[in-house]
Design an enzyme around this catalytic site. Sequence first.
Site, PDB file in Angstrom:
ATOM      1  N   LEU A 213       0.852  -1.190   0.000  1.00 57.23           N
ATOM      2  CA  LEU A 213       0.000   0.000   0.000  1.00 57.23           C
ATOM      3  C   LEU A 213       0.889   1.242   0.000  1.00 57.23           C
ATOM      4  O   LEU A 213       1.901   1.251   0.690  1.00 57.23           O
ATOM      5  CB  LEU A 213      -0.868   0.043   1.266  1.00 57.23           C
ATOM      6  CG  LEU A 213      -1.874  -1.096   1.477  1.00 57.23           C
ATOM      7  CD1 LEU A 213      -2.505  -0.984   2.859  1.00 57.23           C
ATOM      8  CD2 LEU A 213      -2.960  -1.078   0.400  1.00 57.23           C
ATOM      9  N   HIS A 214       0.514   2.248  -0.764  1.00 56.00           N
ATOM     10  CA  HIS A 214       1.247   3.515  -0.653  1.00 56.00           C
ATOM     11  C   HIS A 214       0.476   4.701  -1.206  1.00 56.00           C
ATOM     12  O   HIS A 214       0.982   5.828  -1.206  1.00 56.00           O
ATOM     13  CB  HIS A 214       2.615   3.433  -1.345  1.00 56.00           C
ATOM     14  CG  HIS A 214       2.531   3.277  -2.829  1.00 56.00           C
ATOM     15  ND1 HIS A 214       2.290   2.073  -3.432  1.00 56.00           N
ATOM     16  CD2 HIS A 214       2.663   4.174  -3.838  1.00 56.00           C
ATOM     17  CE1 HIS A 214       2.273   2.231  -4.746  1.00 56.00           C
ATOM     18  NE2 HIS A 214       2.492   3.505  -5.015  1.00 56.00           N
ATOM     19  N   ARG A 215      -0.763   4.487  -1.691  1.00 60.59           N
ATOM     20  CA  ARG A 215      -1.507   5.623  -2.239  1.00 60.59           C
ATOM     21  C   ARG A 215      -1.863   6.582  -1.114  1.00 60.59           C
ATOM     22  O   ARG A 215      -2.296   6.142  -0.024  1.00 60.59           O
ATOM     23  CB  ARG A 215      -2.801   5.158  -2.920  1.00 60.59           C
ATOM     24  CG  ARG A 215      -2.565   4.319  -4.150  1.00 60.59           C
ATOM     25  CD  ARG A 215      -2.678   5.107  -5.450  1.00 60.59           C
ATOM     26  NE  ARG A 215      -1.421   5.516  -6.037  1.00 60.59           N
ATOM     27  CZ  ARG A 215      -0.575   4.729  -6.726  1.00 60.59           C
ATOM     28  NH1 ARG A 215      -0.828   3.461  -6.925  1.00 60.59           N
ATOM     29  NH2 ARG A 215       0.540   5.221  -7.215  1.00 60.59           N
ATOM     30  N   ASP A 291      -2.617  -1.327  -3.534  1.00 65.13           N
ATOM     31  CA  ASP A 291      -3.193  -0.167  -4.225  1.00 65.13           C
ATOM     32  C   ASP A 291      -2.240   0.299  -5.326  1.00 65.13           C
ATOM     33  O   ASP A 291      -2.374   1.386  -5.868  1.00 65.13           O
ATOM     34  CB  ASP A 291      -3.533   0.968  -3.248  1.00 65.13           C
ATOM     35  CG  ASP A 291      -2.325   1.453  -2.451  1.00 65.13           C
ATOM     36  OD1 ASP A 291      -1.177   1.126  -2.831  1.00 65.13           O
ATOM     37  OD2 ASP A 291      -2.529   2.173  -1.456  1.00 65.13           O
TER      38      ASP A 291
END
Length: 373
Positions: A213-215, A291
Amino acid sequence: MTAAAKPLSVHLIAGARPNFVKIAPLWHVLSQCDWCQPFIIHTGQHYDISMSDWMFRDLRLPPPDFHLGALTGSHARVTGSIMMAYEKLCLDESRPDWVIVVGDVDSTIACTLTAKKLGFPVAHLEAGLRSLDRGMPEELNRILTDSIADLLWTPSIDGNDNLLREGVPPEKIELVGNIMIDALFAVLPTVEKCKVADEIGFVPDKQYGVVTLHRPSNVDDPAVLEAIVRELCDAAKKVQLIFPLHPRTKRGLNLAGLEDQLTGAGVRLIPPLSYIPFIALIRQASFLLTDSGGVQEETSVLGVPCLTLRASTERPVTITQGTNRLITAENLLSAVREAMVTERNPTAIEFWDGNTAQRVAASLKNAAGKVRQ
Ligand code: UDP
């Protein structure tokens, strides 16, 4: 090539982890062409060893020809610092005949805008993708880049449709396929020999899921992140989860004090992996929960169920033809349960065949009017 002919000077712009994956196959093809001299311009957007140096190593890229030394921080700081450094480079040190930008990061729009204002032609590789969510910084970068680039290389037909709908002249658009899949196919023989357990420091369970995840929409708001973490902790009761932490996500978890909650629930938090061990890890996984943009594509080709924690995707073909589905924090747990019993189903998507870099090179040569090979 005649003695007098000078090879086409081509800048390959790369600033962030997914950019390195995208320029690698192209660098390998262009560096073999006598009509062309590719230069790797590293903007410095991602600079730490696991997000940059190890990616270069795994992708068999030489060190960058030039570093722009992007500042860290806000979008304006990053974009502005890259623009100033790139302008200086183009004027003082390395004048490009063509500039190739990839993907949708701040480096993409920064160098596109700079090059266009200096009068250099720009080609965008991975053009035409649209999530239709203008709250995503990447969507703004995509729209702005595509609106001023000269040549738009799309990965799938939906990209052509989006560009035509926005009024882009058809002669600027060319469907070349997915460059990330070139990179994926190139490393698969090495991936097969990769000992994942050595790389991650433990032997994964027979069934496991990988989380990336990194959005900003998932990791910047502590309340949103906390809701996701709660669901991940519940999912970890059913299946082992391995979570390579993007620096932005690590920061978000630290700020919200959530790391202990995840490790306490048994989620294995590890640093970002370099490309080959990451592909080795996801290839054997029961599912990906992500994501990421690129991971949606890689899992489709590998046939690994992909759960995308987002409201929309700019890669709809991974849903209609691949293994991808969109999920929310609310249905995360049921989606994980279903993914664990979903059969692997590798997909052949048109032009995602490992030959995209060759098609891009042919298109560039044609566009540059260099019929010298
Ligand atoms: N990736 C990697 N190590 C990791 C996580 C991802 O090498 O720990 C690779 C992944 O295989 C894909 C690319 O990084 O090729 C995707 O990058 P990211 O998710 O950061 O960016 P996005 O695709 O969302 O723009």
